[in-house]
Enzyme design. Structure first.
Site, PDB file in Angstrom:
ATOM      1  N   GLY A 328      56.249  28.800 -32.514  1.00 43.72           N
ATOM      2  CA  GLY A 328      56.024  29.798 -33.322  1.00 43.72           C
ATOM      3  C   GLY A 328      55.288  28.257 -34.414  1.00 43.72           C
ATOM      4  N   HIS A 330      57.577  26.781 -36.202  1.00 44.32           N
ATOM      5  CA  HIS A 330      58.344  24.983 -35.954  1.00 44.32           C
ATOM      6  C   HIS A 330      58.066  24.825 -34.864  1.00 44.32           C
ATOM      7  CE1 HIS A 330      62.685  23.881 -35.477  1.00 44.32           C
ATOM      8  NE2 HIS A 330      63.091  23.398 -36.833  1.00 44.32           N
ATOM      9  N   CYS A 331      57.407  25.256 -33.376  1.00 46.28           N
ATOM     10  CA  CYS A 331      57.461  24.596 -32.268  1.00 46.28           C
ATOM     11  C   CYS A 331      56.606  24.023 -32.600  1.00 46.28           C
ATOM     12  CB  CYS A 331      57.142  25.929 -31.289  1.00 46.28           C
ATOM     13  SG  CYS A 331      58.442  27.244 -31.210  1.00 46.28           S
ATOM     14  N   ILE A 332      55.313  23.514 -33.591  1.00 42.69           N
ATOM     15  CA  ILE A 332      54.509  22.440 -33.418  1.00 42.69           C
ATOM     16  C   ILE A 332      54.019  21.845 -34.140  1.00 42.69           C
ATOM     17  CG2 ILE A 332      52.956  24.488 -32.584  1.00 42.69           C
ATOM     18  CD1 ILE A 332      51.776  24.024 -34.924  1.00 42.69           C
TER      19      ILE A 332
END
Length: 339
Positions: A328, A330-332
């Site tokens: 999502g 936050h992950c990128i």
């Protein structure tokens, strides 16, 4: 080390991201184009609040610039995938100097679809670009697998740091000692596992990252994913996690306040149980960039985050394409704290 990882709500110098390139996650031109558009939407949303640097693969700068616009900084480096939270460094500071933890990266537990020859080197590369002193760790870990409150507490997941795919032979005490030494924390709260869609046989999972399940909103307050529909396997998982968190105290002895954020109404996506989650948000200077899913609960989640962060602007960005790739917003993204 006398360094500590500041909480995400502390002031940032900038945000680091990685540009999607051809790889097993984006297996054809259509998927790659959709991913690049989604990553660009997040980058532009974050850029409203703070500088953004995008790392892109060789020869991909022109396509990146076309979608990102003129005010996102670009740097070129070999990449395998595009999840900067996990492949990038974890920045820490002693208040005067910037440093970075370069965790060992092995493709989220050496999963069959993953490639990490180049991504394993991105942490030290980004740290060098940021002018940070780098501290290498032998612990296999990713940025999405930790969340701190800035006052000594860290959230972890047993299926990640203690999983045989990452750290065979490590005890819980050894993992905690390594985490605490690098992050400046001294209390770990362990969740038993992540969401069901984050494990095989479903897509490109991480085997249980915490940043899709629970996150600190401020010291003593945690936002937690709640799946209200008993038809979804995450109903029981999130019930267990929320109960565990409510029974916990943080490093300063405060009983945690848990703010439950309901999952989107959609139960399935891409042929399996959806792990759509609003917890996977990103805090930047003056803003909250929040996952949206064209779902009736998008505005409910936005309202919760507006109440939690009254001084910040909440921006909803469609994250369905990012979740299809295994993560999502936050992950990128990866924050570099301001010194």
């Amino acid at each position: 080390m006398s360094f500590r990882m500041p909480p995400e709500w502390a002031p940032h110098e900038r945000t680091w991201m990685a540009w999607p390139g051809p790889n097993p996650t984006f297996s054809n031109e259509e998927e790659l184009a959709e991913a690049r558009a989604a990553w660009a939407s997040v980058a532009r949303a974050v850029r409203r609040f703070e500088p953004v640097t995008m790392v892109h693969g060789p020869g991909q700068g022109e396509s990146a610039r076309e979608l990102l616009g003129p005010d996102v900084d670009l740097v070129e480096r070999e990449l395998d995938d595009a999840w900067m939270r996990d492949i990038g460094p974890t920045f820490v500071t002693d208040g005067h100097e910037l440093a970075a933890v370069d965790w060992t990266f092995n493709g989220w537990g050496a999963q069959g679809w993953a490639r990490w020859e180049h991504d394993a080197k991105i942490g030290s590369y980004v740290a060098d670009l940021a002018g940070a002193t780098t501290y290498a760790s032998k612990l296999v870990n990713e940025g999405g697998a930790i969340h701190v409150d800035g006052e000594g507490t860290v959230l972890l997941t047993e299926t990640v740091q203690l999983g045989p795919e990452r750290n065979p032979g490590w005890t819980k005490a050894e993992v905690e000692a390594e985490i605490h030494a690098h992050l400046g924390t001294h209390k770990a709260i362990w969740l038993p596992r992540g969401l069901s869609g984050d494990y095989p046989p479903y897509g490109f999972g991480t085997l249980g990252h915490v940043d899709i399940v629970a996150a600190f909103a401020r010291p003593g307050v945690v936002v937690a994913h709640h799946q209200p529909d008993p038809a979804h396997p995450d109903h029981e998982i999130t019930k267990e996690v929320i109960g565990l968190l409510k029974a916990q105290t943080d490093a300063r002895g405060r009983r945690l306040e848990v703010v439950e954020v309901p999952a989107p109404t959609v139960l399935e996506a891409d042929g399996h149980w959806a792990d759509y989650s609003y917890i996977n948000h990103y805090l930047c200077n003056g803003g909250v960039v929040l996952c949206a899913f064209d779902d009736p609960r998008d505005e409910i989640a936005a309202g919760i985050f507006r109440r939690l962060f009254p001084g910040r602007t909440v921006t909803l960005v469609d994250a369905r394409t990012i979740f299809a790739g295994g993560g999502g917003i936050h992950c990128i993204t990866q924050q570099q704290p301001k010194i």
